[in-house]
Design a protein around this motif. Structure first.
Motif, PDB file in Angstrom:
ATOM      1  N   UNK A 120     -16.975   9.890 -20.130  1.00  0.00           N
ATOM      2  CA  UNK A 120     -18.435  10.027 -20.043  1.00  0.00           C
ATOM      3  C   UNK A 120     -19.102   8.815 -19.395  1.00  0.00           C
ATOM      4  N   UNK A 121     -18.591   7.620 -19.635  1.00  0.00           N
ATOM      5  CA  UNK A 121     -19.199   6.408 -19.065  1.00  0.00           C
ATOM      6  C   UNK A 121     -19.069   6.379 -17.540  1.00  0.00           C
ATOM      7  N   UNK A 122     -17.888   6.740 -17.019  1.00  0.00           N
ATOM      8  CA  UNK A 122     -17.703   6.762 -15.565  1.00  0.00           C
ATOM      9  C   UNK A 122     -18.472   7.922 -14.933  1.00  0.00           C
ATOM     10  N   UNK A 123     -18.521   9.055 -15.617  1.00  0.00           N
ATOM     11  CA  UNK A 123     -19.282  10.200 -15.115  1.00  0.00           C
ATOM     12  C   UNK A 123     -20.756   9.852 -15.012  1.00  0.00           C
ATOM     13  N   UNK A 124     -21.280   9.163 -16.016  1.00  0.00           N
ATOM     14  CA  UNK A 124     -22.686   8.742 -16.004  1.00  0.00           C
ATOM     15  C   UNK A 124     -22.985   7.845 -14.809  1.00  0.00           C
ATOM     16  N   UNK A 125     -22.081   6.941 -14.481  1.00  0.00           N
ATOM     17  CA  UNK A 125     -22.281   6.065 -13.312  1.00  0.00           C
ATOM     18  C   UNK A 125     -22.449   6.880 -12.035  1.00  0.00           C
ATOM     19  N   UNK A 126     -21.630   7.903 -11.870  1.00  0.00           N
ATOM     20  CA  UNK A 126     -21.689   8.726 -10.649  1.00  0.00           C
ATOM     21  C   UNK A 126     -22.944   9.593 -10.605  1.00  0.00           C
ATOM     22  N   UNK A 127     -23.519   9.891 -11.759  1.00  0.00           N
ATOM     23  CA  UNK A 127     -24.674  10.787 -11.804  1.00  0.00           C
ATOM     24  C   UNK A 127     -26.000  10.067 -11.578  1.00  0.00           C
ATOM     25  N   UNK A 128     -26.039   8.756 -11.792  1.00  0.00           N
ATOM     26  CA  UNK A 128     -27.281   7.997 -11.614  1.00  0.00           C
ATOM     27  C   UNK A 128     -27.405   7.514 -10.176  1.00  0.00           C
ATOM     28  N   UNK A 129     -28.630   7.216  -9.765  1.00  0.00           N
ATOM     29  CA  UNK A 129     -28.826   6.766  -8.384  1.00  0.00           C
ATOM     30  C   UNK A 129     -28.759   5.245  -8.307  1.00  0.00           C
ATOM     31  N   UNK A 130     -28.191   4.776  -7.219  1.00  0.00           N
ATOM     32  CA  UNK A 130     -28.014   3.346  -6.992  1.00  0.00           C
ATOM     33  C   UNK A 130     -29.222   2.824  -6.217  1.00  0.00           C
TER      34      UNK A 130
ATOM     35  N   UNK B 256     -13.536   4.729  -5.196  1.00  0.00           N
ATOM     36  CA  UNK B 256     -14.465   5.688  -5.806  1.00  0.00           C
ATOM     37  C   UNK B 256     -15.874   5.121  -5.944  1.00  0.00           C
ATOM     38  N   UNK B 257     -16.053   3.831  -5.681  1.00  0.00           N
ATOM     39  CA  UNK B 257     -17.408   3.264  -5.660  1.00  0.00           C
ATOM     40  C   UNK B 257     -18.254   3.971  -4.598  1.00  0.00           C
ATOM     41  N   UNK B 258     -17.585   4.559  -3.606  1.00  0.00           N
ATOM     42  CA  UNK B 258     -18.286   5.313  -2.571  1.00  0.00           C
ATOM     43  C   UNK B 258     -19.012   6.542  -3.097  1.00  0.00           C
ATOM     44  N   UNK B 259     -18.667   6.989  -4.294  1.00  0.00           N
ATOM     45  CA  UNK B 259     -19.384   8.095  -4.933  1.00  0.00           C
ATOM     46  C   UNK B 259     -20.653   7.605  -5.638  1.00  0.00           C
ATOM     47  N   UNK B 260     -20.808   6.298  -5.749  1.00  0.00           N
ATOM     48  CA  UNK B 260     -21.940   5.700  -6.458  1.00  0.00           C
ATOM     49  C   UNK B 260     -22.898   5.026  -5.486  1.00  0.00           C
ATOM     50  N   UNK B 261     -22.350   4.250  -4.565  1.00  0.00           N
ATOM     51  CA  UNK B 261     -23.152   3.458  -3.631  1.00  0.00           C
ATOM     52  C   UNK B 261     -23.190   4.161  -2.281  1.00  0.00           C
ATOM     53  N   UNK B 262     -24.389   4.388  -1.725  1.00  0.00           N
ATOM     54  CA  UNK B 262     -24.496   5.013  -0.406  1.00  0.00           C
ATOM     55  C   UNK B 262     -23.752   4.215   0.673  1.00  0.00           C
ATOM     56  N   UNK B 263     -23.158   4.921   1.612  1.00  0.00           N
ATOM     57  CA  UNK B 263     -22.320   4.332   2.643  1.00  0.00           C
ATOM     58  C   UNK B 263     -22.962   3.211   3.428  1.00  0.00           C
ATOM     59  N   UNK B 264     -24.261   3.322   3.724  1.00  0.00           N
ATOM     60  CA  UNK B 264     -24.937   2.297   4.532  1.00  0.00           C
ATOM     61  C   UNK B 264     -25.147   0.987   3.753  1.00  0.00           C
TER      62      UNK B 264
END
Length: 184
Positions: free
Chosen positions: A136-146, A170-178
């Motif tokens: 759940x903790x890692x899933x929450x990270x991916x669901x929030x906006x950076x 997998x940080x690429x699922x959290x932080x936008x590519x640019x």
């Protein structure tokens, strides 16, 4: 020590020790905080706490840093779970009471969890639960906006036996590519 003495990128100026209850002890190592850049080391007594607890403690440290030392902006560097916690902090603590995060560097941080099941035979604590793939903790990270103002450098290694390359990327699922630079 390498950053300070070999590369001369700055000085270690402050160390925070955070107790398991979140009590802070800070130790100023230099005469004035005017020297730039200043490295601040944060040591958590309970380094096996959950992402949520560790992030809250990091927030206490950074708020104390702002209130007591006048630090308005920081660059965060975190290794392994420290990179995940620094990412979570950057996403959740964006009030005027908190220092602005300009840059984030994660080193060997397993954003998709730890794939080696034997890790969980040895480690059975809140941190380990959060580091399980699809926790759940890692899933929450991916669901929030950076936040869109933070530049991120993520560093991984093919020789890391805990944070495998796929998990680090997998940080690429959290932080936008640019906003993201990745180095393996």
């Amino acid at each position: 020590d390498r950053f300070e003495y070999t590369y001369e990128w700055g000085k270690k100026g402050l160390v925070y020790y955070v107790s398991s209850e979140g009590k802070l002890n800070d130790y100023l190592l230099i005469d004035e905080m005017e020297e730039q850049p200043i490295f601040v080391q944060v040591v958590f007594e309970n380094n096996r706490a959950s992402f949520a607890d560790t992030t809250a403690w990091l927030a206490l440290v950074l708020r104390h840093l702002k209130e007591n030392y006048g630090v308005e902006a920081v660059n965060l560097v975190g290794h392994s779970m420290g990179g995940i916690v620094s990412t979570k902090y950057s996403m959740e603590y964006v009030s005027v009471d908190d220092p602005v995060v300009n840059h984030l560097i994660t080193i060997g941080s397993p954003f998709d969890g730890i794939y080696d099941e034997t890790y969980f035979e040895v480690n059975q604590d809140p941190a380990a639960l959060d580091l399980m793939p699809d926790s759940p903790a890692l899933t929450e990270l991916r669901e929030n906006s950076f936040p869109n103002h933070i530049q991120v450098l993520s560093i991984g290694s093919t020789g890391d036996q805990v944070a495998e390359v796929e998990s680090v990327l997998a940080i690429g699922e959290i932080v936008p590519g640019e906003q993201l630079e990745e180095v393996i």
